[in-house]
Scaffold this motif. Structure first.
Motif, PDB file in Angstrom:
ATOM      1  N   ASN A 157       0.830  -1.215   0.000  1.00  0.00           N
ATOM      2  CA  ASN A 157       0.000   0.000   0.000  1.00  0.00           C
ATOM      3  C   ASN A 157       0.860   1.259   0.000  1.00  0.00           C
ATOM      4  O   ASN A 157       0.533   2.253  -0.663  1.00  0.00           O
ATOM      5  CB  ASN A 157      -0.939  -0.004   1.214  1.00  0.00           C
ATOM      6  CG  ASN A 157      -2.024  -1.057   1.101  1.00  0.00           C
ATOM      7  OD1 ASN A 157      -2.421  -1.441   0.006  1.00  0.00           O
ATOM      8  ND2 ASN A 157      -2.503  -1.543   2.230  1.00  0.00           N
ATOM      9  N   LYS A 194       0.890   4.143  -2.819  1.00  0.00           N
ATOM     10  CA  LYS A 194       0.687   5.544  -2.408  1.00  0.00           C
ATOM     11  C   LYS A 194       1.767   6.441  -3.003  1.00  0.00           C
ATOM     12  O   LYS A 194       1.489   7.554  -3.483  1.00  0.00           O
ATOM     13  CB  LYS A 194       0.693   5.641  -0.879  1.00  0.00           C
ATOM     14  CG  LYS A 194       0.336   7.023  -0.348  1.00  0.00           C
ATOM     15  CD  LYS A 194       0.273   7.010   1.175  1.00  0.00           C
ATOM     16  CE  LYS A 194      -0.061   8.391   1.717  1.00  0.00           C
ATOM     17  NZ  LYS A 194      -0.134   8.397   3.210  1.00  0.00           N
ATOM     18  N   GLN A 242      -8.177  -1.357  -3.818  1.00  0.00           N
ATOM     19  CA  GLN A 242      -8.457  -0.468  -2.697  1.00  0.00           C
ATOM     20  C   GLN A 242      -7.680   0.846  -2.767  1.00  0.00           C
ATOM     21  O   GLN A 242      -7.946   1.759  -1.974  1.00  0.00           O
ATOM     22  CB  GLN A 242      -8.128  -1.191  -1.387  1.00  0.00           C
ATOM     23  CG  GLN A 242      -9.054  -2.365  -1.104  1.00  0.00           C
ATOM     24  CD  GLN A 242      -8.519  -3.316  -0.042  1.00  0.00           C
ATOM     25  OE1 GLN A 242      -7.520  -3.032   0.613  1.00  0.00           O
ATOM     26  NE2 GLN A 242      -9.180  -4.456   0.112  1.00  0.00           N
ATOM     27  N   SER A 297      -6.318   4.499  -4.401  1.00  0.00           N
ATOM     28  CA  SER A 297      -7.143   5.646  -4.820  1.00  0.00           C
ATOM     29  C   SER A 297      -6.971   5.986  -6.301  1.00  0.00           C
ATOM     30  O   SER A 297      -6.838   7.163  -6.666  1.00  0.00           O
ATOM     31  CB  SER A 297      -6.791   6.863  -3.961  1.00  0.00           C
ATOM     32  OG  SER A 297      -7.028   6.586  -2.595  1.00  0.00           O
ATOM     33  N   SER A 311      -8.454   6.326 -10.128  1.00  0.00           N
ATOM     34  CA  SER A 311      -9.768   6.645 -10.681  1.00  0.00           C
ATOM     35  C   SER A 311     -10.289   5.551 -11.599  1.00  0.00           C
ATOM     36  O   SER A 311     -11.494   5.427 -11.819  1.00  0.00           O
ATOM     37  CB  SER A 311      -9.701   7.970 -11.461  1.00  0.00           C
ATOM     38  OG  SER A 311      -8.853   7.845 -12.595  1.00  0.00           O
ATOM     39  N   LYS A 350      -4.486   7.539 -12.473  1.00  0.00           N
ATOM     40  CA  LYS A 350      -4.639   8.426 -11.316  1.00  0.00           C
ATOM     41  C   LYS A 350      -5.839   9.338 -11.494  1.00  0.00           C
ATOM     42  O   LYS A 350      -6.027   9.888 -12.600  1.00  0.00           O
ATOM     43  CB  LYS A 350      -3.378   9.268 -11.141  1.00  0.00           C
ATOM     44  CG  LYS A 350      -3.442  10.227  -9.954  1.00  0.00           C
ATOM     45  CD  LYS A 350      -2.124  10.927  -9.735  1.00  0.00           C
ATOM     46  CE  LYS A 350      -2.214  11.947  -8.616  1.00  0.00           C
ATOM     47  NZ  LYS A 350      -0.942  12.620  -8.340  1.00  0.00           N
TER      48      LYS A 350
END
Length: 246
Positions: A156, A160, A216, A218, A220, A246
């Motif tokens: 994760n 990120k 999960q 972020s 788009s 993104k």
């Protein structure tokens, strides 16, 4: 919790690999692994994987040019460049920043750079996927990550960081081996091999369900497919590939 059969077979495998466990306990294995063993083995495994996955990679990377910046440039950042096996698939003239936590791939990496002069190599950064602080936010059009999320400390955290360095509308491309179906014999053997495999192959995890992390995150938009790439005599077969915007 692994079953008794898995634990017994793990113990048998650990006995066979006892010299490596002992070297690890004494603090000698990881330096030797990163400097000598893993670069040598990764080059051999990468060559086999490349033959098996070449058509899939051609399909995966065919639309990289769609993510050029408004200025017409295509800036790529590759996490875990390793031996540089992906360079051949990159569009002519694109600008590539290479990153890897292990700086000891220099010989093979230089060879692949020399073979792929259609790409402009900007710099090489020694950095883990979870910490790309040397790369400014929103500064690249595409982030590429192949056979890397299996061994990062934090999936994760790596995703990120990929999101941070991507410009809005940029894309994260991935091709990763993952856990098999929990009801399959292949998953059983992945569980058996897991601890010893992870030790020998510099943190590579066989049972990560990386598609869940991608779902999960972020992004788009996510284009993901499950595929199979068989590496002989290994528990590495199920893979995922695709890209996320993104």
């Amino acid at each position: 919790m692994p079953g008794l059969g898995v634990l017994l077979l793990r113990a048998c495998l650990a006995l066979l690999a006892m010299p490596i466990y002992l070297l690890s306990f004494l603090g000698f294995w990881q330096p030797f692994c990163r400097k000598v063993f893993f670069p040598f083995v990764l080059e051999k495994i990468s060559a086999i994987h490349e033959r098996k996955a070449k058509k899939m990679k051609q399909e995966l990377f065919r639309n990289l040019v769609d993510f050029k910046s408004p200025s017409g440039e295509l800036k790529l950042l590759e996490i875990g460049t390793g031996c540089g096996m992906n360079f051949q698939f990159y569009p002519p003239g694109c600008k590539v920043t290479c990153t890897d936590i292990n700086p000891n791939f220099e010989q093979t990496l230089s060879r692949n750079m020399a073979k792929n002069q259609h790409v402009h190599y900007e710099r090489f950064l020694v950095a883990p996927g979870e910490d790309l602080h040397q790369v400014p936010s929103a500064s690249v059009d595409v982030v590429i990550c192949t056979l890397v999320l299996c061994s990062v400390h934090n999936v994760n955290g790596t995703l990120k960081e990929a999101l941070r360095v991507l410009r809005p509308g940029g894309a994260f491309y991935f091709l990763e081996h993952v856990a098999d179906s929990p009801s399959s014999w292949k998953y059983f053997w992945q569980q058996v091999c897991y601890p010893t495999w992870k030790l020998i192959f510099d943190g590579c995890c066989l049972t990560r369900e990386t598609w869940k992390n991608l779902e999960q995150a972020s992004f788009s938009e996510l284009k993901l497919q499950h595929i199979s790439i068989a590496l002989p005599w290994t528990p590495v077969r199920p893979h995922i590939m695709g890209y996320a915007v993104k």
